[in-house]
Design a protein around this motif. Sequence first.
Motif, short mmCIF file in Angstrom:
data_model
loop_
_atom_site.label_atom_id
_atom_site.label_comp_id
_atom_site.label_asym_id
_atom_site.label_seq_id
_atom_site.Cartn_x
_atom_site.Cartn_y
_atom_site.Cartn_z
N LEU A 31 0.82 -1.21 0.00
CA LEU A 31 0.00 0.00 0.00
C LEU A 31 0.86 1.26 0.00
O LEU A 31 0.59 2.22 -0.74
N VAL A 32 1.89 1.27 0.83
CA VAL A 32 2.75 2.45 0.93
C VAL A 32 3.53 2.65 -0.37
O VAL A 32 3.66 3.77 -0.87
N LEU A 33 4.07 1.57 -0.93
CA LEU A 33 4.79 1.69 -2.20
C LEU A 33 3.90 2.27 -3.28
O LEU A 33 4.33 3.13 -4.08
N ARG A 34 2.65 1.82 -3.33
CA ARG A 34 1.74 2.34 -4.34
C ARG A 34 1.44 3.81 -4.09
O ARG A 34 1.29 4.61 -5.02
N ASP A 35 1.36 4.18 -2.81
CA ASP A 35 1.03 5.56 -2.45
C ASP A 35 2.13 6.53 -2.89
O ASP A 35 1.85 7.66 -3.27
N ILE A 36 3.39 6.09 -2.82
CA ILE A 36 4.50 7.00 -3.14
C ILE A 36 5.04 6.81 -4.56
O ILE A 36 6.03 7.43 -4.94
#
Length: 301
Positions: free
Chosen positions: A94-99
Amino acid sequence: MASSTVRPDNHDQDDVAERLLRSAAKLSYDPAVEVDWDTPLDKDFHGQSPEWNSLYGTAYWNEMTEEQQKELTRQESASVASTGIWFEMILQQLVLRDIYRTDHTDPRFQWALTEIADECRHSIMFARGSQKLGAPAYRPRRAIMELGRVMKTVGFGEAAYAGILVAEEVLDVMQRDWMRDERVVPFVRTINNIHVVEESRHMKFARDETRRNLAGASRARRHFQALIVAIAAYYIITSLVNPEVYVRAGLDPERARREAAANEHYKARLRASCSGLMEFLGDVGMLTRPAVRFYRRAHLI
């Protein structure tokens, strides 16, 4: 509940990320060298503070031998760690996709990658710790594993960061107890100390990012994300103790599950550990009526 969300300033967000990067540079751990992996497991110790065990305070707990109690705490400690690995893998995605499209020079981008690197080390640490405790790779039920795939696909923005809070705040409170408890086997206390120190930075960032993502969000988006996070919370909490732990401790799994499900002592511990989290979610407008239903079912409210 009414929201008192204030739109954060981007410069303030950069300042938070820069402070966290400096903190990580000064105080981070390498579990490969910090944890005593070589000393054989001493079975005179518990794997968790007994008061955090799912059966503590029940008639069944009082009937168990001391050896069974200690074995059950070791297996439950490993089960909690395994659940942590499962959800940390979801959150990393989720975090990788967010950034993904964030400016690489942005301190927020660099902190997010630092956090992901921490989580990778934590997952390896939990895996090795579970192995040393003599436990298998406990996993949630297949249906729950597949729901995790759905969350990492449909969740975005605040779902990633509020999800981090839900997963980590309960662990933070219980692990603070375990790391100070001399009844707990020393290498587990070290693991818990590492996790508590490094996750405190993750939770700070997650709170700020949740507020940032929700600033100006529509009512529909807020309600949708609140429900996603609450459903995730329900399945995280109900997956912490895999029923197989009772079998490995030599117990009757059906009786153990019944008594654990009715254990008010354990439910009260969960609620107390989440009081600050629920206050924060209410403050940012994520304690919607449908969400509260899931938190109540998980005994977090």
